[in-house]
Design an enzyme around this catalytic site. Structure first.
Site, PDB file in Angstrom:
ATOM      1  N   SER A  97      59.310  48.323  93.450  1.00  0.00           N
ATOM      2  CA  SER A  97      59.247  49.283  92.138  1.00  0.00           C
ATOM      3  C   SER A  97      58.922  48.615  91.064  1.00  0.00           C
ATOM      4  CB  SER A  97      60.188  50.285  91.951  1.00  0.00           C
ATOM      5  OG  SER A  97      59.822  51.398  91.349  1.00  0.00           O
ATOM      6  N   ASP A 106      52.619  58.250  97.125  1.00  0.00           N
ATOM      7  CA  ASP A 106      54.096  57.754  96.285  1.00  0.00           C
ATOM      8  C   ASP A 106      53.875  58.581  94.983  1.00  0.00           C
ATOM      9  OD1 ASP A 106      55.702  56.234  94.658  1.00  0.00           O
ATOM     10  OD2 ASP A 106      55.466  54.349  95.810  1.00  0.00           O
ATOM     11  N   HIS A 113      58.706  56.345  98.280  1.00  0.00           N
ATOM     12  CA  HIS A 113      58.580  55.418  97.088  1.00  0.00           C
ATOM     13  C   HIS A 113      59.452  54.147  97.967  1.00  0.00           C
ATOM     14  CE1 HIS A 113      58.389  53.256  93.454  1.00  0.00           C
ATOM     15  NE2 HIS A 113      59.651  53.573  93.195  1.00  0.00           N
TER      16      HIS A 113
END
Length: 420
Positions: free
Chosen positions: A130, A362, A389
């Site tokens: 991320s 996502d 995610h």
């Protein structure tokens, strides 16, 4: 700055060190040491994880105590701005202005190279999730000779401007809400559960917005914590949409809410603690702030963010959008394309290819980010079909994990691939 760091020694003949970089921004990273890494990775690499500066067990901590809650009962941007100003003032007071100036991604990238040197590695291997992919990408640009391999899962497009990134996230959440509504009315109901969003996906958004309005008028009690309001439901929703495995418990929480019990929604809403929220604000603003006192100047960007998702627009559209934390930050950020970052990132020929990993649906780092970054950096792209995610080495997709292991063994061995 003191970083908290931990190491899991290789179980076999060590070939290098794999440094795990957490998301957020502001996510703690020490627990990444316990991820279910494949046996081959555990045998070949020391696994190292750490809490980034300002976060978790690293010191000094980002602290922003004493902020105010905005008055959401009226369409009053000045009330919201007063709360935002109080939060910014608390960050400056409790964290210190000098610490805030050095809490962002610029320093975090240099921290990775400091860790490489402390660990005694000529070249480091990176596994970033991320927001951590922004740090990994910046590291590859800044220290192209100091990494051997870099896996980026849930990719940030560092060529996007801050507002473009937020619009993309809102669109991603909107698309995921639509998919959740279809799941709720279909597979979820067929399992015998009652769909709290109704039997028709086309009306799910209106049903959800009415639930939000009802909670604003009459907050629902929770067995632990404050009564649940519309803002709490939205916090719970952003968490519930993030991973496919959260969908069913989130829908059960909404159904309990419809029957007057906000306990499960409260648990979802509170899953992101205040320390992490403070860190997200401080790091994001330190990176991207463009301070202004002119509300009119921010209207177009704020409207674009508001309009990018409709499922959460339960109240009338604001006549005027208020300034936010980063508009009120005490100094401008520098992590924007064309400033400290190149307008378009490119990999030097002598540097190893990176490996970009994305999920087709996502909600918060759309797969288009990974597609663009792989093109910019002339590097391979792995795409997982499905929702959610970040998932590498999380026992989510063996096809992807096999390719990542192959890449870590030989960074030039992997090509583009789509995995079901």
């Amino acid at each position: 700055m003191v970083l908290a760091i931990t190491r899991r020694p290789a179980t076999g003949a060590k070939k290098g060190t794999l440094l795990a970089i957490s998301g957020g921004p502001g996510g703690t990273g020490l627990d990444l040491i316990e991820a279910p890494y494949p046996p081959e990775v555990l045998a070949d690499f020391d696994i190292v994880s750490y809490d980034p500066r300002g976060v978790g067990r690293s010191t000094p901590l980002i602290q922003c105590a004493g902020g105010l809650e905005p008055d959401t009962s009226t369409d009053d941007p000045e009330s919201t701005e007063a709360a935002e100003r109080a939060e910014v003032a608390a960050c400056v007071r409790d964290t210190g202005l000098d610490v805030l100036r050095h809490i962002g991604s610029d320093e975090a990238t240099n921290d990775v190279d400091l860790l490489r040197a402390v660990l005694g590695e000529e070249r480091i291997n990176l596994l970033a999730y991320s927001y951590g992919t922004q740090i990994a990408a910046m590291y590859a640009l800044r220290f192209p000779g100091n990494y051997r391999a870099a896996v980026l899962d849930g990719v940030v497009d560092i060529a996007e401007r801050p507002n473009e990134m937020r619009v993309g996230q809102e669109r991603g959440y909107q698309a995921t809400f639509t998919r959740l509504a279809a799941f709720c009315a279909g597979e979820y109901r067929r399992s015998g559960a009652e769909c709290p969003l109704g039997v028709d996906p086309a009306t799910a958004e209106a049903t959800f917005q009415q639930l939000l309005r009802n909670a604003d008028e009459r907050p629902l009690p929770a067995r632990r914590g404050e009564p649940v309001t519309a803002s709490d439901i939205l916090e719970a929703t952003y968490t519930g949409l993030l991973w496919r495995s959260f969908w069913e418990p989130y829908l059960r929480a909404l159904e309990a809410l419809r029957h007057g019990d906000g306990t499960m929604v409260r648990r979802f809403a509170d899953s992101q603690d205040s320390a992490n929220t403070n860190a997200i604000t401080a790091i994001t603003c330190t990176d991207t702030a463009d301070p202004t006192t002119d509300r009119a100047a921010v209207q177009q960007d704020a409207a674009a963010i508001y309009d990018a998702a409709t499922f959460d627009n339960y109240d009338r559209r604001p006549a005027e959008f208020p300034l936010e934390d980063c508009d009120l930050w005490p100094f401008p950020g520098k992590i924007i394309p064309g400033k400290i970052l190149p307008a378009v990132p490119t990999r030097v020929d002598s540097a190893a290819p990176l490996l970009f990993v994305g999920t087709r649906h996502d909600p918060t780092t759309p797969v288009g980010n990974a597609e663009r970054m792989a093109k910019y950096m002339t590097s391979p792209l792995l795409v997982r079909e499905g929702d959610g995610h970040t998932f590498v080495f999380g026992n989510e997709n063996n096809c992807i994990d096999v390719e990542v292991v192959r890449y870590l063994e030989d960074p030039n061995s992997v090509r583009d691939k789509v995995c079901a």
